[in-house]
Design a protein around this motif. Structure first.
Motif: not given
Ligand code: XIL
Length: 446
Positions: A47-48, A68, A70-71, A76-77, A86-89, A91
């Motif tokens: 989890t990011g 990831p 979920n990211e 999410s994207v 794209w922030t979560g991915a 990371r």
């Protein structure tokens, strides 16, 4: 992914002293080193937002691949059509690069966690195909050269092996699978492209359907490199056909991978259940090791504090190799021991059979036969079980038997620890019972 052979194997082998399980000191080595020395990667879903402190340290130290959780999913994207976030991915990909880890991209086309504009849209086949391939192209291009494996299509099949009537399946038929793979290949020719599903881990109707699908895709020249087996398993139910199943796919000329391994149990966790889980994790690891084209194994969360199981299977949990406080569980040792240099791949090495030999008012004599079903000698064994009705061990022979509450652990004595392949050893005990004397609910050997 190809098998990487390094000098680590020889170094580790030299450092290890044979112990009870033959390999106990391997438990101290980082899992990623052990895996690397056996030519596979060992990954975890992460989890990011949690990638700081001890969580990040463990993820980095123990695993050489991350997925990831979920990211990277469509919802999410690209929550709004054409607007990407794209922030979560990013990371997670940045984290992987900072720690020398590979990335499994998960997932491009899936019926779940879709944005509602896709799921609830009214689509002509052409419009949906364009939306889908645009999405694949955009996401794969974004991470070109940085994502090693993509789960291009996730969960395309029903339980009976037929095509799931997701928005994609219902609107486009099977052709959507081929189109998604072609778009992904065009966007990043170097990434390994996988189809991924659950309940395909052993041989059965669903994996037969997957096998037929992969065969058709290959025959059509679709650029598919691998098949992912999620392996969301239940305690004590690792399919006995897992290795054979992985092998039949590999024989088609594709890689295989265990992509989302977790082994859930009814809570609370007990010592006996955790011991059984250890054997189950080892069995899955060995199945991957036994198949040359098994590229790697990913656990779906490495700590029980970051597992989807309690939310999705009420009353169940404790499914991962580390507990909620990031302390290693027996399952972690199961992976380590299976990965240790010298541990033969293939099915777990022992089974235990429990019988009541004679019974009288308040007492009984029991017997357990430990059988080596593996291909190498056992150099020590341990049998664990759990009593459902208050039975208590009083005295044992041919093993050291200890009981804590309902959980019983039996270990070999110096003279009967070595069991040749195909051989067996028997030990016995006297115990007390009251009311009823049902057989153990959990019985495992390792
Ligand atoms: C799960 C995530 O772990 C959860 O956080 C989320 O709420 C639901 O999805 N099969 C898959 C994964 O392919 O993407 C799923 O992940 C678990 C089942």
């Amino acid at each position: 992914m190809f098998r990487r052979l390094t000098a680590t194997a020889a170094l580790l082998a030299a450092a290890l002293t044979p112990t009870l399980a033959g390999t106990a000191s391997a438990a101290d080595a980082p899992l990623r080193e052990l895996a690397d020395a056996r030519g596979i990667y060992l990954g975890t879903a992460v989890t990011g937002g949690k990638l700081t402190g001890a969580y990040a340290d463990t993820a980095a130290a123990q695993f050489d691949s991350v997925t990831p959780g979920n990211e990277m999913k469509w919802g999410s994207v690209e929550p709004v059509r054409g607007q990407y976030s794209w922030t979560g991915a990013d990371r997670i990909v940045d984290f992987a690069e900072a720690h020398g880890q590979e990335v499994r991209g998960h997932t491009l086309v899936w019926h779940s966690q879709l944005p509602s504009w896709v799921e609830n849209g009214t689509w002509t086949p052409d419009a949906l195909r364009t939306v889908m391939t645009d999405h694949v192209t955009t996401e794969v291009s974004r991470y070109k050269g940085r994502v090693d494996h993509w789960d291009v299509v996730n969960e395309p099949l029903n339980e009976d092996g037929t095509l799931r009537r997701s928005v994609f399946g219902a609107t486009l038929g099977e052709s959507y699978v081929a189109d998604a793979f072609r778009a992904a290949r065009a966007a990043d020719p170097a990434a390994k492209l996988y189809v991924n599903d659950y309940s395909t881990d052993g041989i059965g109707a669903k994996s037969d359907g997957m096998y037929a699908l992969v065969k058709r895709l290959l025959a059509q020249g679709v650029p598919i490199d691998g098949v992912g087996f999620q392996a969301h398993l239940i305690l004590g139910q690792v399919p006995s056909t897992m290795e054979a199943n992985l092998r039949r796919f590999a024989d088609l000329g594709v890689d295989v991978a265990i992509t989302e391994l977790d082994i859930r149990m009814t809570l609370p966790a007990t010592e006996a259940k955790l011991a059984r889980q250890k054997a189950d994790y080892a069995a899955v690891t060995r199945a991957c090791l036994a198949v040359t084209r098994c590229a790697g194994l990913t656990v779906w969360g490495f700590t029980d504090s970051d597992s989807w199981i309690p939310d999705f299977f009420p009353g169940e949990g404790a499914a991962t190799p580390y507990d909620e406080n990031l302390s290693p569980k027996p399952a972690r040792a199961g992976i380590a021991e299976a990965l240790a240099p010298g541990t033969p791949p293939g099915p777990a090495g022992c089974t235990a059979a429990y019988t009541v030999q004679s019974q009288w008012g308040g007492g009984f004599t029991g017997q357990v036969t430990v059988r080596n079903t593996g291909t190498a000698p056992l150099t020590g064994w341990r049998v664990v079980w759990e009593y459902p009705a208050g039975q208590r061990i009083a005295q044992a022979w041919n093993a050291t038997v200890a009981q804590t509450g309902t959980a019983v652990t039996a270990t070999n004595l110096p003279y009967n620890g070595t069991v040749p392949a195909g051989g067996s050893v028997t030990f016995g005990f006297n115990a007390s019972w009251a009311g009823s004397n049902p057989p153990p609910t959990v019985l495992g050997c390792g």
